[in-house]
Scaffold this active site. Sequence first.
Site, PDB file in Angstrom:
ATOM      1  N   TYR A  27       0.829  -1.210   0.000  1.00  0.00           N
ATOM      2  CA  TYR A  27       0.000   0.000   0.000  1.00  0.00           C
ATOM      3  C   TYR A  27       0.865   1.262   0.000  1.00  0.00           C
ATOM      4  CZ  TYR A  27      -3.439  -3.461   1.340  1.00  0.00           C
ATOM      5  OH  TYR A  27      -4.239  -4.563   1.373  1.00  0.00           O
ATOM      6  N   TYR A 155     -12.313  -7.846   6.283  1.00  0.00           N
ATOM      7  CA  TYR A 155     -11.161  -7.800   5.362  1.00  0.00           C
ATOM      8  C   TYR A 155     -10.798  -9.237   4.996  1.00  0.00           C
ATOM      9  CZ  TYR A 155      -6.607  -7.352   3.311  1.00  0.00           C
ATOM     10  OH  TYR A 155      -5.566  -7.454   2.425  1.00  0.00           O
ATOM     11  N   ASP A 256     -13.025 -17.228   7.578  1.00  0.00           N
ATOM     12  CA  ASP A 256     -11.675 -16.789   7.214  1.00  0.00           C
ATOM     13  C   ASP A 256     -10.868 -16.682   8.510  1.00  0.00           C
ATOM     14  OD1 ASP A 256      -9.395 -15.400   6.634  1.00  0.00           O
ATOM     15  OD2 ASP A 256     -10.355 -13.878   5.387  1.00  0.00           O
ATOM     16  N   LYS A 285      -1.054 -17.221   7.154  1.00  0.00           N
ATOM     17  CA  LYS A 285      -0.241 -16.454   8.111  1.00  0.00           C
ATOM     18  C   LYS A 285       0.568 -17.332   9.074  1.00  0.00           C
ATOM     19  CE  LYS A 285      -2.869 -12.129   8.037  1.00  0.00           C
ATOM     20  NZ  LYS A 285      -1.900 -11.115   7.696  1.00  0.00           N
TER      21      LYS A 285
HETATM   22  N1  PMP Z   1      -7.978 -12.711   5.299  1.00  0.00           N
HETATM   23  C1  PMP Z   1      -7.640 -12.092   6.437  1.00  0.00           C
HETATM   24  C2  PMP Z   1      -8.583 -12.150   7.602  1.00  0.00           C
HETATM   25  C3  PMP Z   1      -6.434 -11.407   6.540  1.00  0.00           C
HETATM   26  O1  PMP Z   1      -6.113 -10.767   7.685  1.00  0.00           O
HETATM   27  C4  PMP Z   1      -5.553 -11.389   5.422  1.00  0.00           C
HETATM   28  C5  PMP Z   1      -4.228 -10.661   5.463  1.00  0.00           C
HETATM   29  N2  PMP Z   1      -4.127  -9.566   6.254  1.00  0.00           N
HETATM   30  C6  PMP Z   1      -5.941 -12.055   4.255  1.00  0.00           C
HETATM   31  C7  PMP Z   1      -7.154 -12.711   4.232  1.00  0.00           C
HETATM   32  C8  PMP Z   1      -5.055 -12.063   3.042  1.00  0.00           C
HETATM   33  O2  PMP Z   1      -3.915 -12.825   3.269  1.00  0.00           O
HETATM   34  P1  PMP Z   1      -2.593 -12.588   2.400  1.00  0.00           P
HETATM   35  O3  PMP Z   1      -2.061 -11.238   2.772  1.00  0.00           O
HETATM   36  O4  PMP Z   1      -1.672 -13.716   2.813  1.00  0.00           O
HETATM   37  O5  PMP Z   1      -2.986 -12.675   0.963  1.00  0.00           O
END
Ligand code: PMP
Length: 437
Positions: A27, A155, A256, A285
């Site tokens: 970003y 998100y 998620d 992650k």
């Molecule tokens: N879902 C959630 C809840 C996240 O926090 C993130 C990353 N911050 C993502 C999806 C996307 O993961 P990535 O950055 O590994 O593509």
Amino acid sequence: MNSATLPPNSLFDDLVQQDRQYIWHPYSAVDSPAPLYPVERAEGARLHLSDGRVLIDGMSSWWAVIHGYNHPELNQALTEQVDQFAHVMFGGLTHKPAVRLAQWLVEHTPDGLAKVFFSDSGSVAVEVAIKMALQYWQSKSQTSKHQLLSLRRGYHGDTFSAMSVCDPTTGMHHLFNQVLKPQIFSQSPPCGFDQTWQEHYIDDFRQQIETHHETLAAVILEPIVQGAGGMNFYSPVFLKRVRELCDEYDCLLIADEIATGFGRTGELFACNHSGISPDIMCVGKALTGGYMTLAATLCSDKVATAICQGEASVLMHGPTFMANPLACSVALKSCQLLVESPWQARVANLAATMKQLLAPCASMNHVAEVRVLGGIGVVELKNPVELAKVQDKFVQAGIWVRPFGKLVYIMPPFVIEQADLIELCEQLVSVVAAIHD
Ligand code: PMP
């Protein structure tokens, strides 16, 4: 002189200058003057900068590094695997690291999740989850069920389907409106994690699912903690009600758990706070302890079987680096280390210490709220911080904290030493105290 206040040296400056010549950061603008800090090495919960300064890590590199940096057993898992083979294609071939990791995931994630699809990153895992949901309904000849119901302040990543379910106001919708699929959004859960439950908290969600269920393939949400969209912690009963309503209205539920998974919220997976199982779940992650990029999308037998009996008869996805053996090996070791460690006690201690030491922020005029859940501590300000200025203050204070918008938040590695945790919190409070409106 505190090691965190040493003057920059030329290696540090050269790297920053060359970085600015060639590289985009997350970003960011390529001509951004925002401060940058080259890291020379990292150990435990400490980042060693190229100019000799040492920072206590408050971020776990965006939720991922739960066991700390440069962990001997994770290093060993990686080197043992690299001596065998670093990668093979996953079409037509398989290997022990992928099989054992998939087995671990099925055994430790909520009941009913039975099949694992590996991919490269969290965003791609979300794309795969959405594809699974769409293919599920296609295979049942219910092609009108093609939309998703998501929560405001959610998100889910930066790829296109993932972006379409991010918060429609604070997400990137307006920039990509012509390409993003319009989805349905419900209010962000209006109840804090500990708040006494009242049934009207689910009214808006109920209304959206009632109105739109005929076109809805799935509900997608971050269980219990809405992360990058606002660090919002919500009641486990809300998630329970969502599960019940998904069953009632015949919608799949996608959880998620990319940020919340692997103990961060105080449960191994955040769905466990509510005792529910989603139909599809994404992890990433901390899956590899933050060593490499790897994600997985799990689904129930019901979903997998339907997809395979459908017109396509296969799941239409297959990344080149799917189930990379190095990533799977280090992920398996990270998962094993986690469940063999006293992680519940460590996360409970993070919570207790952060609650106590971040509390002074709550009485500051420019602070809206302080909240802590598991290994996540949040100081929400009334106005957005000026990142470039504040970032340098954190570094001068010897801590690595990366605020966004109004949120100053920490989620330290589970293994952080108590003295470092105390220093991290105290320095955070003094930097926040010095931020003026
Ligand atoms: N879902 C959630 C809840 C996240 O926090 C993130 C990353 N911050 C993502 C999806 C996307 O993961 P990535 O950055 O590994 O593509």
